[in-house]
Every structure is written in structure tokens, then in C-alpha cells.
Design a protein around this motif. Structure first.
Motif, mmCIF file in Angstrom:
data_model
loop_
_atom_site.group_PDB
_atom_site.id
_atom_site.type_symbol
_atom_site.label_atom_id
_atom_site.label_comp_id
_atom_site.label_asym_id
_atom_site.label_seq_id
_atom_site.Cartn_x
_atom_site.Cartn_y
_atom_site.Cartn_z
ATOM 1 N N PRO A 71 49.166 -2.107 20.023
ATOM 2 C CA PRO A 71 49.569 -3.237 19.174
ATOM 3 C C PRO A 71 49.105 -3.071 17.724
ATOM 4 O O PRO A 71 49.831 -3.438 16.795
ATOM 5 N N ALA A 72 47.904 -2.502 17.532
ATOM 6 C CA ALA A 72 47.394 -2.337 16.160
ATOM 7 C C ALA A 72 48.220 -1.298 15.405
ATOM 8 O O ALA A 72 48.581 -1.493 14.241
ATOM 9 N N VAL A 73 48.527 -0.182 16.064
ATOM 10 C CA VAL A 73 49.279 0.888 15.389
ATOM 11 C C VAL A 73 50.708 0.428 15.104
ATOM 12 O O VAL A 73 51.251 0.669 14.023
ATOM 13 N N GLU A 74 51.307 -0.286 16.061
ATOM 14 C CA GLU A 74 52.687 -0.729 15.849
ATOM 15 C C GLU A 74 52.780 -1.749 14.715
ATOM 16 O O GLU A 74 53.727 -1.741 13.937
ATOM 17 N N ALA A 75 51.776 -2.606 14.599
ATOM 18 C CA ALA A 75 51.836 -3.648 13.559
ATOM 19 C C ALA A 75 51.570 -3.092 12.165
ATOM 20 O O ALA A 75 51.972 -3.697 11.176
ATOM 21 N N THR A 76 50.895 -1.952 12.075
ATOM 22 C CA THR A 76 50.448 -1.479 10.749
ATOM 23 C C THR A 76 50.982 -0.106 10.369
ATOM 24 O O THR A 76 50.841 0.305 9.216
ATOM 25 N N GLY A 77 51.538 0.641 11.333
ATOM 26 C CA GLY A 77 51.896 2.038 11.053
ATOM 27 C C GLY A 77 50.666 2.874 10.761
ATOM 28 O O GLY A 77 50.698 3.831 9.973
ATOM 29 N N PHE A 78 49.581 2.531 11.414
ATOM 30 C CA PHE A 78 48.264 3.126 11.141
ATOM 31 C C PHE A 78 48.284 4.651 11.215
ATOM 32 O O PHE A 78 48.800 5.223 12.166
#
Ligand code: AMP
Ligand code: GLY
Length: 403
Positions: free
Chosen positions: A236-243
Motif C-alpha cells: 500500500p505504501a509503494v502503490e500510494a507514493t511510487g516509492f
């Protein structure tokens, strides 16, 4: 490849050591005397100029400060490959309020909390939680911005010393795990879970530090726990931010599943030292792949089967007022054989290698089992001397129950 490692602590020495062992040519900035053993150190923070004049192929960022300053955005704008989080993504670490509200918004499990902007609101918020209660300063605080208060008097004192911008949250019980992944913006590859030891004293007693030692042994997480942490917290963190770069989730393994205590946007220090000691993958290739959008598709990591342990030797006074300039003796020449001595708070002075910061050395060794890895690390620690040195004797002990 020519690789620039940004930073000058034990984490960066460990990254540089692993890459140098793979045959890469290493630059370190601002670097430290340990990094100078494996590459060229340039005592400057003008990273883009260093990368350009050395013609480096890839840059890897260690600490959070250059990320929060936008070094990744700057390198990309100049068309240079770099591994790290953008300035925008670095807010996940730089502000606790931002980070907690982000977790809430995208549904990442975390402790129940309230944010407060002034003292009277904070004092009212205290009534919404049971004791112990956790009070956190909003900004970067080098491990000193969190107070676990046992009663109302301690909580009020914490509000006064850390405020006015605060996160106040429920206390979570469980075991703490450092779960770190590398992301190319879309795909992630998980490093092995590791455990830090944050309190200064044996048995988790005394004040918090940046980390007094860490171990990693492949048994901290099962494959299912790792997959669950990726689904519930990382994706969820990577998908929301393109981290992009390293995303470090500090997880509390509670009775109701993993909850995220914090995000860091970099590798852990000292977690990186035992991780690099055990890693068998071609790290340079993996890092290069991660610097290309989509480059990590299908990439997995290989780990040696032997567990590894890093014991931090700290300077007189740490984590309080640190004394520097004490001469260091007994580091095995060319590190070789069993233990590697990763340098952090060191400098070359009139008396040879001297202490220059709180966490001085990260003495790191592997072994056939966790107990052997601990013995090997402590055997090296016991040969090293500097006035005022102190370290924990129980790094890794909490993992012995899994053997
Ligand atoms: P943080 O900087 O948010 O990771 O907090 C520093 C340390 O405080 C963590 O590594 C934990 O040991 C402890 N801590 C932080 N938040 C909590 C919490 N909600 N419950 C229990 N311990 C916590
Ligand atoms: N060892 C904890 C950290 O790097 O934040």
C-alpha cells in the motif's frame, strides 16, 4: 561499475565493503576511515559534482538527511542513476504526523493515535489513552524523539519536552522487527528481516539510542510473515507514493498482527551491517536494477545460511554527551577471517584511529548458528580497545529461542 556511496557511518561502510568485494570501484562521500580502506573518500557533500567528475555509474544514498534535502530529485534531473527516496517520499520519515496520517489514509495497520499542535490539546489528548502512553515529537530526532510514559506526570513532562507538534499514541506490545525492502517504484524485493537493540543497556534497559547492535538469521520471519508484511504494509505504501529506494518498516508483532511503528526511507543502521555480511546476491546488480523503473521485476535475493550479528561499540557518554579523541587499538588488520569491523564514529587523528562520534564501530561476524555468530562477534569485540568504550553483551540473545 563506479559506485558512489553517500554517507559516512557503519551502514555506508558495510554497503561499500560488500560492493568493493564484488569488484566495483567505490567512492564515499563524506565517507569515513573505514570506507577509505575500500575506496576513494571525498570529504565533501557536493555529491553531484563528485559523481560527475568521477564519472560514477550509480549512486547509493545511506542516511535520511540528503534524501530529505532532495539529492535523489537532483541526480535524476541531471540524468544520473541513484538509489534512494525522493524528497516527497522522505516525508514518510521526516514527519511523524505526516507518516501516521498517511498510514491511516491508505489503511496500513499502526497504533491508534492523535496529532496535536499545542500543549493544551496534547494534555487533553492524554486522557484518550491508557498507560503506558507513547509521546512522539513530529520531526527527525535521531532516536531521541519518543518517550514511553508510565503515568500522567511522566506524560505531561514528555509533552513539555517534545512538544508542541506531537503524535500521542497507544502503547503496543510485542516483538519489534526491522523489515526493509528495496523498491524500483513498482516492484519490491524484501531483505531478510532483522532485529535492532535500541536501548543502551543489556536486557533493554536505559535510554534509547540509534541502535546498539542487530542480527539477522533467516528465522525472524517465516516466508508467510514476510509475504503478509509486504501485502499489509509495504505494497500500500509503494502503490500510494511510487516509492523508490529502501523502505524500512519498523514493525511491532502484536497479538493482532504486525503494526507499523514507523517508516524510514533508508536502510537501518546497524541492521545493514549483518545484512551485508550474509548477503550472497550480486548487490551491485540488484541496486542498478532498482534504479531503473520496473527493473526489479523477477529479482530475488540470496542469503548465506549462517546467521550474522553486529555489536556496536559506543563512545564514552553515548547516548548522552559523547567524548571524542580516544585512541582505538586492536582492530584486526584488513578485517579478514571472521569478523568485519565496520567504522562509524572514527577519524584519523594525531594518535592514529580515534573516536569521533557516539557509535564508533560495528563489529560484525557470522557463525554456523546464532550462538556461534554471537561468540565470533564478541571474540573480536574483546580484542578492541578505546578508553570509555561500552557495548551490550546480549546482541542476538533474543533470537536464540528460535533455534
Ligand atoms: P519510532 O521512532 O517511532 O520507531 O520509536 C522509537 C522506539 O520507541 C521504537 O523502536 C519502539 O521501541 C518504541 N515505540 C514507538 N512507538 C511505540 C508504540 N506505539 N508502542 C510501543 N513502543 C513504541
Ligand atoms: N536502527 C534503527 C534505524 O536505523 O532507524
Amino acid at each position: 561499475m563506479k559506485i558512489l556511496v553517500i554517507g559516512g557511518g557503519g551502514r555506508e561502510h558495510a554497503i561499500a565493503w560488500k560492493l568493493a568485494n564484488e569488484g566495483h570501484q567505490i567512492w564515499g562521500a563524506p565517507g569515513n576511515p573505514g570506507m577509505a580502506q575500500v575506496g576513494t573518500v571525498v570529504a565533501s557533500t557536493d555529491y553531484l559534482s563528485i559523481a560527475a567528475s568521477a564519472g560514477v555509474d550509480l549512486t547509493v544514498v545511506g542516511p535520511e538527511a540528503p534524501l530529505a534535502d532532495g539529492v535523489v530529485d537532483q541526480f535524476r534531473a541531471a540524468g544520473r542513476k541513484i538509489v534512494g527516496a525522493t524528497r516527497e517520499c522522505a516525508k514518510l520519515e521526516a514527519s511523524k504526523i505526516y507518516s501516521k496520517e498517511f498510514m491511516q489514509r491508505v489503511g496500513i495497520p499502526t497504533a491508534r493515535f492523535l496529532r496535536t499542535e499545542d500543549e493544551s490539546a496534547a494534555l487533553r489528548a492524554l486522557a484518550e489513552f491508557d498507560y503506558p502512553i507513547v509521546v512522539k515529537a513530529d520531526g527527525l530526532a535521531a532516536g531521541k524523539g519518543v518517550i514511553i510514559a508510565q503515568d500522567r506526570a511522566e506524560a505531561e513532562a514528555a509533552v513539555r519536552s517534545l512538544g508542541p507538534r506531537l503524535v500521542i499514541e497507544e502503547f503496543l506490545e510485542g516483538e519489534e522487527v526491522s523489515f526493509i525492502v528495496l523498491s524500483d517504484g513498482k516492484h519490491v524485493v524484501a531483505l531478510e528481516a532483522s532485529q535492532d537493540h535500541k536501548r543502551v543497556g543489556d536486557g533493554d534497559i536505559g535510554p534509547n539510542t540509534g541502535g546498539m547492535g542487530a542480527y539477522c538469521d533467516g528465522r525472524i520471519f517465516t516466508a508467510a510473515q514476510s509475504a503478509h508484511a509486504i501485502d499489509a504494509v509495504i505494497r500500500p505504501a509503494v502503490e500510494a507514493t511510487g516509492f523508490t529506494g529502501f523502505l524500512y518498516a519498523g514493525l511491532m508483532m502484536t497479538a493482532s498482527g504486525p503494526k507499523t511503528l514507523e517508516f524510514n526511507v533508508r536502510l537501518g543502521d546497524p541492521e545493514t551491517q549483518p545484512l551485508m555480511h550474509r548477503m550472497r546476491s550480486n548487490w551491485g546488480e540488484v541496486l542498478l536494477a532498482s534504479a531503473t523503473p520496473g527493473g526489479l521485476a523477477g529479482v530475488t535475493l540470496d542469503w548465506g545460511k549462517d546467521p550474522s550479528v553486529c555489536v556496536v561499540m559506543a563512545a564514552h557518554g553515548y547516548p548522552g554527551q559523547v567524548r571524542t579523541g580516544d585512541a582505538i587499538t586492536g582492530i584486526p588488520l584488513n578485517n579478514g577471517g571472521g569478523a568485519e569491523v565496520f567504522q562509524a564514529g572514527t577519524k584519523v587523528g594525531p594518535r592514529g584511529l580515534e573516536t569521533s562520534g557516539g557509535r564508533v564501530l560495528g563489529v560484525t561476524a557470522s557463525g554456523a548458528d546464532l550462538a556461534a555468530a554471537m561468540r565470533n562477534a564478541y571474540a573480536a569485540v574483546d580484542k578492541i580497545h578505546f578508553a570509555g568504550a561500552h557495548h551490550r553483551r546480549d546482541i542476538g540473545a533474543k533470537g536464540l529461542k528460535r533455534w
